[in-house]
Motif scaffolding. Structure first.
Motif, PDB file in Angstrom:
ATOM      1  N   CYS A  93       0.958  -0.986  -0.267  1.00 29.62           N
ATOM      2  CA  CYS A  93      -0.272  -0.427  -0.377  1.00 29.62           C
ATOM      3  C   CYS A  93       0.654   1.151   0.395  1.00 29.62           C
ATOM      4  CB  CYS A  93      -1.343   0.501   1.002  1.00 29.62           C
ATOM      5  SG  CYS A  93      -1.604   1.139   1.559  1.00 29.62           S
ATOM      6  N   SER A  94       1.832   1.465   0.804  1.00 29.53           N
ATOM      7  CA  SER A  94       2.759   2.105   1.118  1.00 29.53           C
ATOM      8  C   SER A  94       3.959   2.358  -0.252  1.00 29.53           C
ATOM      9  CB  SER A  94       3.615   2.272   1.995  1.00 29.53           C
ATOM     10  OG  SER A  94       4.606   3.593   2.252  1.00 29.53           O
ATOM     11  N   ALA A  95       3.622   1.390  -1.043  1.00 29.36           N
ATOM     12  CA  ALA A  95       4.356   1.752  -2.311  1.00 29.36           C
ATOM     13  C   ALA A  95       3.692   2.770  -3.233  1.00 29.36           C
ATOM     14  CB  ALA A  95       4.704  -0.133  -2.909  1.00 29.36           C
ATOM     15  N   TRP A  96       2.282   2.505  -3.613  1.00 35.52           N
ATOM     16  CA  TRP A  96       1.325   3.176  -4.324  1.00 35.52           C
ATOM     17  C   TRP A  96       1.021   4.134  -3.821  1.00 35.52           C
ATOM     18  CZ3 TRP A  96       1.339   1.848  -8.424  1.00 35.52           C
ATOM     19  CH2 TRP A  96       1.528   0.965  -9.477  1.00 35.52           C
ATOM     20  N   THR A  97       1.205   4.861  -3.525  1.00 38.08           N
ATOM     21  CA  THR A  97       0.911   6.384  -2.774  1.00 38.08           C
ATOM     22  C   THR A  97       2.294   6.795  -1.065  1.00 38.08           C
ATOM     23  OG1 THR A  97      -0.874   7.410  -0.218  1.00 38.08           O
ATOM     24  CG2 THR A  97       0.003   5.248   0.073  1.00 38.08           C
ATOM     25  N   LEU A  98       1.483   7.946  -1.025  1.00 37.47           N
ATOM     26  CA  LEU A  98       2.593   9.104  -0.756  1.00 37.47           C
ATOM     27  C   LEU A  98       1.701   9.331   0.774  1.00 37.47           C
ATOM     28  CD1 LEU A  98       3.616  11.879  -2.678  1.00 37.47           C
ATOM     29  CD2 LEU A  98       5.413   9.550  -2.289  1.00 37.47           C
ATOM     30  N   LEU A  99       0.777   8.631   1.587  1.00 38.00           N
ATOM     31  CA  LEU A  99       0.081   9.369   2.260  1.00 38.00           C
ATOM     32  C   LEU A  99       0.385   8.260   3.647  1.00 38.00           C
ATOM     33  CD1 LEU A  99      -3.408   8.578   2.046  1.00 38.00           C
ATOM     34  CD2 LEU A  99      -2.447  10.984   2.297  1.00 38.00           C
ATOM     35  N   PRO A 100       1.118   8.795   4.864  1.00 40.31           N
ATOM     36  CA  PRO A 100       1.341   8.349   5.996  1.00 40.31           C
ATOM     37  C   PRO A 100       0.633   6.618   6.249  1.00 40.31           C
ATOM     38  CG  PRO A 100       0.842   9.722   6.671  1.00 40.31           C
ATOM     39  CD  PRO A 100       0.539   9.481   5.718  1.00 40.31           C
ATOM     40  N   VAL A 101       1.681   5.342   6.120  1.00 40.38           N
ATOM     41  CA  VAL A 101       1.043   4.123   6.616  1.00 40.38           C
ATOM     42  C   VAL A 101       1.588   3.219   7.474  1.00 40.38           C
ATOM     43  CG1 VAL A 101       0.474   1.877   5.153  1.00 40.38           C
ATOM     44  CG2 VAL A 101       0.516   3.439   3.253  1.00 40.38           C
ATOM     45  N   LEU A 102       0.328   3.235   8.724  1.00 38.99           N
ATOM     46  CA  LEU A 102       0.657   2.871  10.184  1.00 38.99           C
ATOM     47  C   LEU A 102       0.224   0.822   9.643  1.00 38.99           C
ATOM     48  CD1 LEU A 102      -1.351   6.012  11.743  1.00 38.99           C
ATOM     49  CD2 LEU A 102       1.314   5.258  10.840  1.00 38.99           C
ATOM     50  N   GLY A 103       0.767   0.627   9.511  1.00 42.12           N
ATOM     51  CA  GLY A 103       1.205  -1.193   9.640  1.00 42.12           C
ATOM     52  C   GLY A 103       0.601  -1.405  10.933  1.00 42.12           C
ATOM     53  N   LEU A 111       2.015 -18.256  13.989  1.00 41.08           N
ATOM     54  CA  LEU A 111       2.972 -18.077  14.651  1.00 41.08           C
ATOM     55  C   LEU A 111       3.037 -16.408  15.488  1.00 41.08           C
ATOM     56  CD1 LEU A 111       5.533 -17.748  12.021  1.00 41.08           C
ATOM     57  CD2 LEU A 111       6.284 -19.837  14.032  1.00 41.08           C
ATOM     58  N   ASN A 112       1.794 -16.934  16.160  1.00 41.22           N
ATOM     59  CA  ASN A 112       1.392 -16.054  17.469  1.00 41.22           C
ATOM     60  C   ASN A 112       1.860 -14.204  16.527  1.00 41.22           C
ATOM     61  OD1 ASN A 112       0.609 -17.892  18.559  1.00 41.22           O
ATOM     62  ND2 ASN A 112       2.764 -17.931  19.556  1.00 41.22           N
ATOM     63  N   GLY A 113       1.840 -13.874  15.419  1.00 41.92           N
ATOM     64  CA  GLY A 113       2.250 -12.528  14.481  1.00 41.92           C
ATOM     65  C   GLY A 113       2.891 -12.289  15.236  1.00 41.92           C
ATOM     66  N   VAL A 114       4.511 -13.323  14.998  1.00 44.74           N
ATOM     67  CA  VAL A 114       5.684 -12.992  15.112  1.00 44.74           C
ATOM     68  C   VAL A 114       5.688 -12.592  12.865  1.00 44.74           C
ATOM     69  CG1 VAL A 114       8.320 -12.930  14.879  1.00 44.74           C
ATOM     70  CG2 VAL A 114       6.642 -13.541  17.367  1.00 44.74           C
ATOM     71  N   ASP A 115       5.278 -13.326  12.826  1.00 44.91           N
ATOM     72  CA  ASP A 115       5.604 -13.651  10.915  1.00 44.91           C
ATOM     73  C   ASP A 115       4.781 -11.983  10.613  1.00 44.91           C
ATOM     74  OD1 ASP A 115       3.009 -14.217  11.936  1.00 44.91           O
ATOM     75  OD2 ASP A 115       2.718 -15.322  10.234  1.00 44.91           O
ATOM     76  N   SER A 116       3.914 -12.032  11.627  1.00 50.74           N
ATOM     77  CA  SER A 116       3.229 -10.854  10.624  1.00 50.74           C
ATOM     78  C   SER A 116       3.704  -8.990  11.411  1.00 50.74           C
ATOM     79  CB  SER A 116       1.909 -10.574  10.986  1.00 50.74           C
ATOM     80  OG  SER A 116       0.940 -11.751  11.257  1.00 50.74           O
ATOM     81  N   LEU A 117       4.422  -9.232  11.898  1.00 47.80           N
ATOM     82  CA  LEU A 117       5.280  -8.588  12.725  1.00 47.80           C
ATOM     83  C   LEU A 117       6.219  -8.513  12.103  1.00 47.80           C
ATOM     84  CD1 LEU A 117       6.294  -5.726  14.686  1.00 47.80           C
ATOM     85  CD2 LEU A 117       6.896  -7.971  16.841  1.00 47.80           C
ATOM     86  N   LEU A 118       7.261  -9.540  11.873  1.00 49.87           N
ATOM     87  CA  LEU A 118       8.485  -8.890  11.000  1.00 49.87           C
ATOM     88  C   LEU A 118       8.154  -8.454   9.423  1.00 49.87           C
ATOM     89  CD1 LEU A 118      10.582 -11.723  12.425  1.00 49.87           C
ATOM     90  CD2 LEU A 118      10.866  -9.806  12.958  1.00 49.87           C
ATOM     91  N   SER A 119       7.751  -8.777   8.897  1.00 48.02           N
ATOM     92  CA  SER A 119       7.416  -9.157   7.644  1.00 48.02           C
ATOM     93  C   SER A 119       6.682  -7.284   7.398  1.00 48.02           C
ATOM     94  CB  SER A 119       5.223  -9.980   6.991  1.00 48.02           C
ATOM     95  OG  SER A 119       5.594 -11.122   6.684  1.00 48.02           O
ATOM     96  N   ILE A 120       5.744  -6.959   8.571  1.00 47.13           N
ATOM     97  CA  ILE A 120       5.773  -5.274   8.280  1.00 47.13           C
ATOM     98  C   ILE A 120       6.761  -4.404   8.614  1.00 47.13           C
ATOM     99  CG2 ILE A 120       3.922  -3.788   9.001  1.00 47.13           C
ATOM    100  CD1 ILE A 120       1.879  -5.655   9.576  1.00 47.13           C
ATOM    101  N   VAL A 121       7.584  -4.599   9.968  1.00 47.10           N
ATOM    102  CA  VAL A 121       8.898  -3.916  10.303  1.00 47.10           C
ATOM    103  C   VAL A 121       9.680  -3.489   9.005  1.00 47.10           C
ATOM    104  CG1 VAL A 121       9.538  -5.505  11.600  1.00 47.10           C
ATOM    105  CG2 VAL A 121       8.963  -3.055  12.463  1.00 47.10           C
ATOM    106  N   GLN A 122       9.930  -4.734   8.655  1.00 48.05           N
ATOM    107  CA  GLN A 122      11.222  -5.100   7.826  1.00 48.05           C
ATOM    108  C   GLN A 122      11.242  -4.010   6.658  1.00 48.05           C
ATOM    109  OE1 GLN A 122      14.036  -5.008   9.185  1.00 48.05           O
ATOM    110  NE2 GLN A 122      14.290  -6.103  10.541  1.00 48.05           N
ATOM    111  N   MET A 123      10.329  -2.873   5.841  1.00 46.49           N
ATOM    112  CA  MET A 123      10.546  -2.658   4.908  1.00 46.49           C
ATOM    113  C   MET A 123      12.327  -1.895   4.568  1.00 46.49           C
ATOM    114  SD  MET A 123       8.034  -2.623   3.555  1.00 46.49           S
ATOM    115  CE  MET A 123       7.347  -1.696   2.159  1.00 46.49           C
ATOM    116  N   PRO A 124      12.282  -2.434   3.623  1.00 45.01           N
ATOM    117  CA  PRO A 124      14.133  -1.698   3.202  1.00 45.01           C
ATOM    118  C   PRO A 124      14.131   0.330   3.070  1.00 45.01           C
ATOM    119  CG  PRO A 124      13.454  -3.644   1.958  1.00 45.01           C
ATOM    120  CD  PRO A 124      12.247  -3.010   2.803  1.00 45.01           C
ATOM    121  N   ALA A 125      15.331   0.650   3.148  1.00 43.56           N
ATOM    122  CA  ALA A 125      14.869   2.021   2.924  1.00 43.56           C
ATOM    123  C   ALA A 125      13.982   2.198   2.090  1.00 43.56           C
ATOM    124  CB  ALA A 125      15.785   2.161   3.605  1.00 43.56           C
ATOM    125  N   GLY A 126      13.592   3.433   2.116  1.00 40.36           N
ATOM    126  CA  GLY A 126      12.838   4.258   0.853  1.00 40.36           C
ATOM    127  C   GLY A 126      11.451   4.223   0.682  1.00 40.36           C
TER     128      GLY A 126
END
Ligand code: RP5
Length: 183
Positions: A93-103, A111-126
């Motif tokens: 979603c963030s790739a398609w908009t300049l609006l702030p995106v809160l994940g 995996l009790n959400g640890v998979d979700s957390l790491l998927s969302i938090v580990q965005m490459p710079a940019g």
């Protein structure tokens, strides 16, 4: 003081602006609504207009592009995106908009959400995603963070946010109740 009492405080009731969606809540699946509904409730409490949609990055990819590219033009100012597992929705979603995106990482069964957390938090710079905690806490805080962003240019909302914080502070007792002790 309970959350319900916060919700019923007249100082925090929605104003006329609440009908105008400023925040878009999107989620990858109907099953995510149990988590993202907490963001919706918090936005309602603060009188912030929002909309909620199911937008899956992999099951409805065209819907994601249409939603994210049209969001700013429709007046949205912040997007809250929740997903679980291989949770690529906020980043895409963030790739398609300049609006702030809160994940918001949804608590997955495997995996009790640890998979979700790491998927969302580990965005490459940019391409940024502001990542919150797993589950309900993340959903509530995403709404509060959205409120803080919107309050930068909305004095009435800033006052409602301050009032909500004051109520929260006032609701914390100085001493623990005897009947809440763990046996
Ligand atoms: C993700 O897969 C969704 O965000 C959801 O958290 C997870 C499971 O989806 P369902 O199988 O419940 O539809 O895309």
């Amino acid at each position: 003081m309970s959350e319900t009492e916060f919700d019923s405080d007249p100082d925090l009731e929605a104003d006329a602006q609440a009908a105008v969606p400023l925040v878009g809540i999107i989620m990858g699946s109907q099953s995510d609504w149990a988590t993202l509904s907490h963001a919706a409730t918090q936005l309602e409490t603060l009188g912030i207009g929002f909309e909620s949609r199911i937008v899956s990055a992999h099951r409805t990819p065209d819907r994601l592009v249409e939603y994210a590219t049209g969001a700013a033009g429709r007046g949205l100012q912040v997007i809250i995106a929740g997903a679980g597992g291989a949770a690529h929705l906020p980043g895409m979603c963030s790739a398609w908009t300049l609006l702030p995106v809160l994940g918001v990482p949804v608590e997955s069964h495997a995996l009790n959400g640890v998979d979700s957390l790491l998927s969302i938090v580990q965005m490459p710079a940019g391409v940024p995603v502001g990542t919150l905690a797993i589950g309900r806490a993340g959903a509530v805080n995403a709404a509060l963070l959205a409120a803080a962003i919107l309050a930068l240019s909305d004095e009435a909302l800033k006052a409602r946010l301050e009032a909500w914080r004051a109520l929260q502070t006032a609701a914390v007792p100085e001493e623990p109740a005897a009947d809440s002790a763990v046996p």
